[in-house]
Design an enzyme around this catalytic site. Structure first.
Site, PDB file in Angstrom:
ATOM      1  N   GLU A 184       1.043  17.562  -8.484  1.00 52.30           N
ATOM      2  CA  GLU A 184       1.818  18.804  -7.243  1.00 52.30           C
ATOM      3  C   GLU A 184       3.477  18.763  -7.259  1.00 52.30           C
ATOM      4  OE1 GLU A 184      -0.804  19.113  -5.297  1.00 52.30           O
ATOM      5  OE2 GLU A 184      -2.123  17.933  -5.650  1.00 52.30           O
ATOM      6  N   ASP A 224       6.992   6.049  -0.067  1.00 52.53           N
ATOM      7  CA  ASP A 224       6.305   6.359  -0.511  1.00 52.53           C
ATOM      8  C   ASP A 224       6.857   7.282  -2.054  1.00 52.53           C
ATOM      9  OD1 ASP A 224       3.740   7.721  -2.075  1.00 52.53           O
ATOM     10  OD2 ASP A 224       3.687   9.070  -0.687  1.00 52.53           O
ATOM     11  N   LYS A 231       7.805  14.561  -1.194  1.00 41.77           N
ATOM     12  CA  LYS A 231       8.264  13.439  -1.835  1.00 41.77           C
ATOM     13  C   LYS A 231       8.089  13.771  -3.406  1.00 41.77           C
ATOM     14  CE  LYS A 231       4.474  11.281  -2.673  1.00 41.77           C
ATOM     15  NZ  LYS A 231       3.351  10.522  -3.925  1.00 41.77           N
ATOM     16  N   TRP A 249      -7.935   7.879  -7.149  1.00 38.94           N
ATOM     17  CA  TRP A 249      -7.081   7.457  -5.990  1.00 38.94           C
ATOM     18  C   TRP A 249      -8.550   7.446  -5.220  1.00 38.94           C
ATOM     19  CZ3 TRP A 249      -5.765   3.658  -3.077  1.00 38.94           C
ATOM     20  CH2 TRP A 249      -5.427   4.007  -1.958  1.00 38.94           C
ATOM     21  N   ALA A 276      -2.569   3.205  -7.621  1.00 41.74           N
ATOM     22  CA  ALA A 276      -4.566   3.435  -7.263  1.00 41.74           C
ATOM     23  C   ALA A 276      -4.572   2.635  -8.265  1.00 41.74           C
ATOM     24  CB  ALA A 276      -5.330   5.193  -7.975  1.00 41.74           C
ATOM     25  N   GLY A 297       1.318   6.809   1.927  1.00 40.65           N
ATOM     26  CA  GLY A 297       1.818   5.581   1.542  1.00 40.65           C
ATOM     27  C   GLY A 297       2.221   4.881   0.417  1.00 40.65           C
ATOM     28  N   SER A 309       3.656   7.635 -11.703  1.00 38.54           N
ATOM     29  CA  SER A 309       3.925   8.669 -11.203  1.00 38.54           C
ATOM     30  C   SER A 309       3.848  10.046 -12.357  1.00 38.54           C
ATOM     31  CB  SER A 309       4.946   8.862 -10.493  1.00 38.54           C
ATOM     32  OG  SER A 309       5.491  10.065  -9.782  1.00 38.54           O
ATOM     33  N   ARG A 310       2.795  10.722 -11.747  1.00 34.53           N
ATOM     34  CA  ARG A 310       3.240  11.869 -12.483  1.00 34.53           C
ATOM     35  C   ARG A 310       3.848  13.283 -12.750  1.00 34.53           C
ATOM     36  NH1 ARG A 310      -2.601  13.746 -10.237  1.00 34.53           N
ATOM     37  NH2 ARG A 310      -2.687  11.880 -11.038  1.00 34.53           N
ATOM     38  N   ASN A 311       4.696  12.500 -11.855  1.00 33.26           N
ATOM     39  CA  ASN A 311       5.861  13.757 -11.006  1.00 33.26           C
ATOM     40  C   ASN A 311       6.796  13.121 -11.625  1.00 33.26           C
ATOM     41  OD1 ASN A 311       4.736  15.393  -8.539  1.00 33.26           O
ATOM     42  ND2 ASN A 311       3.980  13.978  -8.078  1.00 33.26           N
TER      43      ASN A 311
END
Lengths: 338, 338
Positions: free
Chosen positions: A280, A243, A190, A13, A139, A135, A253-255
């Site tokens: 995160e 988001d 989120k 990012w 990246a 938002g 998205s790693r989440n």
């Protein structure tokens, strides 16, 4: 108007923003916490690790020298993981301007204290004018000039308008918002719902299930947010549901990826080691759960996520429990009146 | 409590609901507008066209006889395209009970009049107790018992609670809501945004772009909704953003598929003939655009969709125009105060 900007953090990012700001016509310095990484970026003009194939313009200065990076800048962008924001705010403090505009892009709450990133920065640098940029902006896509939108939130209207001017271009639309805590709570929590959406995918459930988790997930986040001073519109906006949508539907998205592995039967540690990056949402699940208890706000999805992640609960049982809760009215939104 | 239910319409959603209601323990009659289809369903106990591989329980009566279907039922479910709701409401009128509970699942506004489905049914059957069932529920997934959630909206609280009881099971969670117009506007207008999301995908844009269209799209829908008496929470709920999420992210959605074709360069007619099913979003785009003009509500995405669909505007130019609009504040939501 050419601004002089420093981006702290050369992950995907930070690097994407540095490139974009340089292309917007600003003088950009990109700081890496690793001497070797800064040298490599300077030499190769490409972040092979984070943004392969995207050229770093030659007038971006890549450095590991914090004094060079942070001194006398119009804007300092903090693009580092949330758990090192306090330390980095402290590190730059000796070099920055009075009333420095600091744009934080990290999402998350501090472990144990549950402070938001803006609170942490203000504690370390009381006179800073802190802005939060948040938002639906992967990246990788921003670095390829895919049309994207974002929110800049600040208590300082002049600062957020300035940041809007500096960052905005034909492929990057920036909206201002003065609901700082709403933007930060939306952006942080989120990740918990993205983990849950991944778990649902990993269990083999469908689009219906995921849309339900996302919708009801954002409703419970906004319920908490309103309790601590946020505005409900923020959660319906780009830093809230926007988001969440991008985080839950993209393999970037790693989440979500960690959630998929957990849904497929991995335990937390093996999922995290496989995803191989900071997730995160795991730490935030604990924070969100404890905040819901502290403020007495009903957050059934967060509660189940907490049980799955930290209490070894079977994810399938968690979904079943969510589906079998008492019959209710959709607008049973006690947060409006309280 | 065993109820006697008739489902009008043996498409994918009507059939999926009939099967689910039968599995919930109710007596179900499934009416098809085609004699041959009703006979085939009775014989084969499977809808090979709409839900291949899903068994129709043998105690569901499949019929083309409207009198058999509609007479003396606790609930009549209308599961037909929106443009035939008025005609079908009229057709069943001679056979139904006084104060009949009618559950409509069609999404859309009437052409030219822009009446919602509940308004149409109430005009045709003034003493009916109309309920609207809407949410993120692809029929294919509901028929496979994938966990799903939905909203039942009615002015008649007793009726919506009864419908909640009848439809709810461990894989199908029903929330009540009394904001009928909000649920209907959300369910109808989201198809316009799904078309736009498809166009964005067809143009090769990314997850960031689509999330922006979805978020800002639902914000402009709620802006219109509030103007005509809806509540903002409804658009943040399952029948608002929830339904939009599932429609925009799934290949099940014909609105999204038609949009992808348009983004790839097909004109409207060729896209519609390729998708081969009713694409509610096209007609709704015209309705939504004209409502935005009538009520003086700013709906920039809807306006661009209208220009692309009906004025031959290049979709790429439409996206560029959206990105280049004046700088603004995210909470520039005049609908709140007006």
């Amino acid at each position: 108007m050419k601004s002089n900007i420093c981006v702290i953090g050369a992950g995907s990012w930070g690097t994407a923003l540095a490139i974009m700001l340089s292309n917007n016509g600003h003088q950009v310095t990109l700081w890496s916490w690793l001497q070797a990484e800064a040298e490599l970026l300077n030499k190769e003009r490409e972040s092979k690790e984070f943004l392969p194939g995207v050229k770093i313009p030659k007038d971006i200065i890549c450095t590991h020298d914090l004094k060079v990076a942070a001194r006398n800048k119009d804007i300092i962008v903090l693009a580092i993981p949330s758990h090192v924001v306090r330390q980095n705010a402290n590190n730059i403090k000796p070099f920055i301007n009075p009333n420095q505009i600091i744009v934080n892009v990290a999402k998350g709450l501090e472990e144990d204290t549950y402070y938001t990133m803006s609170e942490i920065i203000e504690q370390e640098i009381p006179d800073a004018r802190v802005c939060i940029l948040s938002g639906p902006t992967h990246a990788e896509e921003v670095s390829r000039n895919i049309p994207s939108t974002i929110v800049v939130a600040s208590k300082f209207d002049e600062a957020s308008k300035y940041v809007q001017d500096v960052f905005m271009n034909d492929n990057f639309r920036v909206y201002t918002n003065n609901d700082v805590v709403g933007v930060e709570i939306g952006g942080s929590l989120k990740n918990v719902i993205a983990l849950c959406a991944g778990i649902s995918d990993g269990l083999g459930f469908g689009d219906n299930t995921k849309a339900a988790l996302m919708t009801r997930g954002m409703i419970e986040i906004s319920r908490l947010g309103l309790k601590i001073g946020a505005r409900s519109e923020t959660f319906s906006g780009l830093a809230g549901i926007g988001d969440l949508i991008v985080t839950c539907t993209s393999m970037h998205s790693r989440n979500r990826r960690a959630g998929i592995l957990i849904g497929e039967g991995h335990d937390l540690d093996s999922a995290l080691s496989e995803v191989h990056m900071v997730v995160e949402g795991v730490k935030t699940a604990k924070a969100a759960y404890e905040l819901s208890v502290k403020y007495g706000v009903s957050m059934p999805i967060t509660e189940q996520a907490y049980s799955v992640l930290f209490k070894g609960k079977n994810p399938k049982d968690a979904v079943i429990e969510l589906m079998r809760r008492d019959k209710t009215n959709e607008n049973n939104i006690d947060y409006v009146s309280k």
